[in-house]
Design a protein around this motif. Structure first.
Motif, PDB file in Angstrom:
ATOM      1  N   ARG A   2       0.811  -1.218   0.000  1.00 50.83           N
ATOM      2  CA  ARG A   2       0.000   0.000   0.000  1.00 50.83           C
ATOM      3  C   ARG A   2       0.842   1.265   0.000  1.00 50.83           C
TER       4      ARG A   2
ATOM      5  N   ASN B  25       1.503   2.936  -3.751  1.00 51.66           N
ATOM      6  CA  ASN B  25       0.668   3.950  -4.417  1.00 51.66           C
ATOM      7  C   ASN B  25       0.048   4.897  -3.391  1.00 51.66           C
TER       8      ASN B  25
ATOM      9  N   MET C  70      -1.504   4.441  -0.735  1.00 49.41           N
ATOM     10  CA  MET C  70      -2.831   4.118  -0.231  1.00 49.41           C
ATOM     11  C   MET C  70      -2.864   4.283   1.288  1.00 49.41           C
TER      12      MET C  70
ATOM     13  N   MET D 186      -4.268  -0.757  -8.066  1.00 53.49           N
ATOM     14  CA  MET D 186      -4.223  -1.695  -6.946  1.00 53.49           C
ATOM     15  C   MET D 186      -5.459  -2.582  -6.905  1.00 53.49           C
TER      16      MET D 186
END
Ligand SMILES: Nc1ncnc2c1ncn2[C@@H]1O[C@H](COP(=O)(O)OP(=O)(O)OP(=O)(O)O)[C@@H](O)[C@H]1O
Ligand SMILES: [Mg+2]
Lengths: 300, 432
Positions: free
Chosen positions: A96, A99, A101, A137
């Motif tokens: 994660r 990107n 996230m 993702m």
């Protein structure tokens, strides 16, 4: 690379004890292994010649919990890298980061440097919207939008303006669904809710949604955990196909899958990147005791 | 081998031994729940029974059918058919004349006044309106249902007992006799009481209606809804989705929660000081009422909206962000539609509270006696609950039934609003 500031050593007492246990019990016996303390240096070559993404000294904290500890790793162009490791070791967390996230989790704090094509993605000035369009993702739990199947796929291309006309959009939807091996099953009910599909179908819908945006790097967090062997084979085929044009990082709990689809494998343990290397080498000749225990099924 | 056998057998024994107690506990809990529901229903039924039994008679009104002679000599003595002149004519005389004819034995001044008081003071207006609409009536004889006075109405409806000792009732024996005679003649009629719905307030119960209060409530709630829904939702979305979580937002959150618990009369005082005294907005106006009720409803709406935003699973946000949606797109395309049903429920609850609110409106002068029906949010007016309060305070027996009837109308509004909320929620939920 292994030289670190004292300030970075924020390991909680709990993990130190856990690490020490493992060190005492298993690690020391194996030649070439080192205890998993904060100075631990990943075994194997973390750097590659043509990195698409390059991580240096990445640390992730959930509040006080040190979830990823000093990880260096390159992700090579047009290659599949598999991330394996026992549950809770931080595979999803690391994925994660790639990107950003983790930005959505308030208590999550990421330090270190992650570059995508020489651009620091944690630069304050960097816009995460194009980053996430570039680095797609697939999440561990299927999370289709509570909208129609068509809308699920069309949403990404639409907000980015990737399709000029309705016909083009229809084509993108069909192509993405076909690639994810879902087209035949849903082509007659594109207007029905995506949440009405089975768990495995939902996961393939999410894969289709991700590739509809045509990202350059695809992050997959256990994409096959809810799929039957046939659907799994389809997804693995898809991954193999995508590799020609994309860069892929996949988290998996299946050794066989990692062996089948990936060229490189990274083994995580309690937040440390223990070992990384060519998939064949990792599975035939692991160099760290923990890696060996895990892939032979003695651990995790 | 034998050990696992033994342990499973023992588990089963233990489970079975406790089973009875567990089921008994479950049954007790169910019964308690059922009892609570029944008790609640009982009270609601009692409330409705009380209000309906007191209020339903207000929906009909006693009229006396009399043959009226539209005497040209009284209405239009110079025969010019000048409407302004006609409007000023003495229709009281016209209305009284047929009554006097029915009771020729009544001659003394005092008795005559008593006789005429059987007609409502609204009866002449009734006739005047007829003539204004249809001047051709002048010179003709028509049977007209004239509104009876509220005392007559009460006697006819049985709310005043004719057989009670004369000292105990408002209406004397003489009038009871007249009413009986009219009833025997078959000229006493009970007709559906449209005035109750179309008229504004009045000192005469038979002329008083909730039209003005209903219009006032409508404008007040319109202002409240138009202000509090967008502001409340915007505040909730900002606080929940965009604002950084720090000491300032914590402080704001605490304050919003506190505001929800502030007694509503305080908002009335604030409205008086701010909107009327400082900004110079008109007193008694639905606009000011709406502003005050907005202040009162906002915390409710914000809290409900935030709760429904929180209940949207984070995985939906991640899914949208994951394909590269901006924060704004994530919120507006995915989160808001899912949170909308909850927000609407919160809003309707807030609006229902606002509809029933009395205290803060007293502070800003919406308690005035207003006969005219407001034509907009700036006209002086009152609202339904305040009308209930005003009528409940009036001594006339006829206002008792009107109070209950007004409560029924208020309840009907509430039920309509809640039904609307449920329908809206279904609508939004059907979009998965
Ligand atoms: N949102 C969060 N808040 C706090 N701690 C978290 C959060 N997410 C993960 N963690 C912690 O971080 C560590 C790593 O979690 P992560 O989800 O990355 O594990 P994982 O390797 O993906 O495991 P699995 O194979 O079970 O998916 C765990 O100890 C977990 O408890
Ligand atoms: Mg995971």
């Amino acid at each position: 690379m292994a030289v670190r500031d004292e300030e970075n050593d924020m390991t909680t007492a709990e993990t130190v004890i856990a690490d020490a246990d493992l060190v005492g019990a298993k690690v020391r016996s194996k030649a070439g292994s080192r205890p998993l303390d904060n100075d631990f240096k990943t075994i194997g070559e973390v750097r590659v010649n043509d990195p698409r993404m390059s991580c240096t000294d990445v640390n992730v904290f959930y509040g006080d919990k040190h979830a990823i500890k000093h990880v260096d790793l390159d992700i090579a162009q047009n290659q599949v890298i598999a991330m394996i490791g026992p549950s809770g070791c931080g595979k999803s967390t690391f994925l994660r980061c790639l990107n950003r996230m983790n930005d959505t989790i308030d208590i999550c704090n990421v330090t270190g440097e992650i570059r995508l094509d020489e651009v620091d993605i944690y630069d304050r000035k960097l816009d995460v919207v194009p980053l996430r369009a570039q680095v797609g993702m697939v999440f561990q739990k299927p999370n289709p939008f509570p909208k129609s199947i068509y809308e699920n796929i069309a949403y990404g291309p639409r907000i980015h303006g990737l399709a000029a006309s309705r016909a083009e959009l229809d084509e993108v939807v069909e192509r993405s669904l076909a690639k994810a091996g879902l087209w035949e099953e849903v082509k007659d009910r594109l207007d029905q809710p995506g949440t009405g599909l089975s768990g495995g179908q939902q996961q393939r819908l999410c894969i289709a949604r991700t590739i509809a945006v045509d990202p350059e790097v695809i992050l997959m967090d256990e994409p096959c955990s809810a799929l039957d062997p046939i659907a799994t084979a389809k997804v693995e085929e898809l991954i193999d196909e995508l590799r020609e044009n994309y860069t892929i990082a996949i988290v998996t709990h299946s050794m066989q899958q990692a062996a089948r689809v990936s060229q490189r494998t990274a083994y995580f343990h309690l937040g440390h990147l223990v070992e990384v290397g060519d998939t064949t080498q990792i599975f035939t000749n692991p160099r760290h005791k923990l890696t060996e225990d895990y892939i032979t099924g003695r651990f995790g | 081998m034998s050990e696992p056998d033994k342990s499973t057998a023992r588990t089963i024994d233990i489970v079975e031994a406790s089973l009875k107690r567990r089921y008994a506990r479950e049954r007790r809990f169910k019964l308690m729940g059922l009892g609570a529901v029944l008790l609640g229903l009982l009270f609601v039924t009692l409330l409705f029974f009380d209000i309906v039994s007191k209020g339903y008679t207000a929906f009909v009104q006693t009229h006396i059918a009399l043959e009226v002679y539209f005497d040209p000599a009284v209405i239009d003595p110079d025969g010019k058919r000048d409407m302004a002149e006609i409007a000023r004519a003495d229709f009281r005389k016209i209305a009284r004349e047929p009554l006097a004819k029915l009771f020729p034995e009544v001659t003394s001044r005092g008795d005559k006044r008593a006789l005429y008081s059987m007609l409502s003071s609204g009866a002449p207006y009734q006739l005047s309106k007829m003539v204004m609409k249809e001047p051709g009536l002048i010179g003709t004889r028509q049977v007209v249902d004239l509104v009876a006075d509220d005392d007559v109405d009460m006697v006819v409806k049985g709310n005043i007992d004719r057989n009670a000792p004369a000292a105990d009732r408002r209406v004397n024996d003489q009038m009871i006799g007249w009413i009986s005679k009219l009833e025997a003649d078959g000229v006493v009629k009970k007709k559906f009481n449209t005035r109750f719905f179309t008229n504004g307030d009045s000192r005469e119960p038979e002329l008083a209606g909730i039209g003005g209060a209903a219009a006032g409530s409508f404008y007040t709630l319109l202002v409240t809804l138009l202000l509090s829904f967008p502001i409340g939702v915007a505040a909730a979305v900002y606080l929940e989705e965009f604002a950084p979580k720090n000491r300032w937002t914590d402080l704001i959150e605490v304050n919003i929660n506190n505001l929800a618990a502030v007694p509503s009369i305080v908002f009335g005082l604030l409205g008086l000081a701010m909107f009327i005294n400082l900004f110079g907005l008109p007193r008694s106006a639905p606009l000011v009422g709406g502003l005050v009720l907005t202040l009162m409803t906002l915390p409710t709406i914000i809290i409900a909206a935030r709760a429904s935003l929180k209940s949207v699973p984070p995985s939906i946000r991640e899914a949208a962000l994951g394909v590269g949606a901006s924060k704004m797109q994530t919120v507006f395309h995915h989160v808001l539609p899912l949170a909308m049903p909850g927000m609407l429920t919160g809003t309707i609850i807030g609006m229902a509270q606002a509809l029933g609110e009395t205290a803060p409106l007293l502070m800003i002068g919406m308690v005035a006696f207003i006969v005219d029906i407001p034509g907009g949010p700036l006209d002086p007016s009152t609202v339904l609950p305040v009308q209930v309060y005003l009528w409940a305070d009036s001594p006339e027996r006829a206002f008792v039934e009107r109070t209950s009837a007004a409560i029924l109308v208020l309840l009907a509004f509430l039920i309509a609003m809640n039904t609307f909320a449920v329908i809206m929620r279904r609508r939004f939920e059907r979009r998965w």
